[in-house]
Design an enzyme around this catalytic site. Structure first.
Site, mmCIF file in Angstrom:
data_model
loop_
_atom_site.group_PDB
_atom_site.id
_atom_site.type_symbol
_atom_site.label_atom_id
_atom_site.label_comp_id
_atom_site.label_asym_id
_atom_site.label_seq_id
_atom_site.Cartn_x
_atom_site.Cartn_y
_atom_site.Cartn_z
ATOM 1 N N THR A 12 0.888 -1.150 0.000
ATOM 2 C CA THR A 12 0.000 0.000 0.000
ATOM 3 C C THR A 12 0.925 1.198 0.000
ATOM 4 O O THR A 12 2.127 1.049 0.187
ATOM 5 C CB THR A 12 -0.916 0.027 1.236
ATOM 6 O OG1 THR A 12 -2.030 0.847 0.951
ATOM 7 C CG2 THR A 12 -0.229 0.533 2.474
ATOM 8 N N ALA A 166 1.318 5.307 -7.596
ATOM 9 C CA ALA A 166 0.453 4.291 -8.215
ATOM 10 C C ALA A 166 0.883 3.975 -9.643
ATOM 11 O O ALA A 166 0.700 2.846 -10.112
ATOM 12 C CB ALA A 166 -0.998 4.751 -8.190
ATOM 13 N N CYS A 169 4.397 1.764 -8.604
ATOM 14 C CA CYS A 169 4.341 0.612 -7.697
ATOM 15 C C CYS A 169 3.162 -0.293 -8.039
ATOM 16 O O CYS A 169 2.014 0.151 -8.033
ATOM 17 C CB CYS A 169 4.221 1.101 -6.253
ATOM 18 S SG CYS A 169 4.057 -0.238 -5.057
ATOM 19 N N THR A 172 0.138 -0.545 -5.503
ATOM 20 C CA THR A 172 -0.567 0.702 -5.192
ATOM 21 C C THR A 172 -1.490 1.025 -6.349
ATOM 22 O O THR A 172 -1.090 0.922 -7.505
ATOM 23 C CB THR A 172 0.452 1.847 -4.995
ATOM 24 O OG1 THR A 172 1.358 1.488 -3.943
ATOM 25 C CG2 THR A 172 -0.232 3.155 -4.646
#
Length: 184
Positions: A12, A166, A169, A172
């Site tokens: 996350t 995002a 990764c 994410t």
């Protein structure tokens, strides 16, 4: 190549920005189990206590909820003293056999302070009003630091940093939840 355990929940990204009388914590909604996205709209950022503290967590979800509950109990014991409550939680985290095994980190903020509570029981304050944790934390941190000197608001910086994380990764996503408070 790095091998991942397919039964481990990964990733996350959580970022916090304190700027111009606002403090923001933002996080994505993705929960991954191994290489599978299990959920895309998890809420990892929320208000705790009497609503005057915001928190975002990364790591094992059950562990994070345990820590959130413990922090809320400390906030009841030390009302309006986030730093004190966090330090007391960190003491428990380091000395309690059960808590020492928890695999989670949290970013917490109130009007006066922003703190990271780490899995080793540390309580850290951010540099430049910016901090990030989680699998995309380094990407979000770099983006937020690059933007902190611009005329963007704390929320705009947090959202942009999360979107950059995002994009990079795989753990994410772009389902971003933001909570903010007025800051001193």
């Amino acid at each position: 190549m790095i091998e991942h355990n397919p039964t481990t929940i990964y990733g996350t990204t959580i970022v916090t920005v304190r700027k111009d009388g606002k403090v923001v914590i933002a996080g994505d909604g993705q929960v991954s189990l191994g290489n599978t996205v299990m959920k895309g709209n998890a809420r990892k950022v929320r208000r705790i206590g009497k609503g005057n503290v915001i928190a975002g967590f990364a790591g094992a979800t059950a562990d994070a909820f345990t820590l959130l509950e413990r922090l809320e109990a400390k906030l009841e014991q030390y009302p309006d003293q986030l730093m004190r409550a966090s330090v007391e939680l960190a003491k428990d985290w380091r000395t309690d056999r059960y808590l020492r095994k928890l695999e989670a980190m949290m970013l917490v903020a109130d009007s006066k302070a922003t703190l990271a509570l780490t899995g080793t029981g540390d309580v850290l304050e951010p540099e430049q009003g910016v901090m990030a944790i989680g699998s995309g934390g380094n990407y979000a941190l770099a983006a937020a630091r690059a933007l902190i000197e611009t005329d963007k608001s704390a929320e705009e910086i947090a959202r942009k940093a999360m979107n950059i994380a995002a994009d990079i990764c795989i753990y994410t996503n772009h389902n971003i939840i933001v909570e903010s408070l007025d800051a001193q």
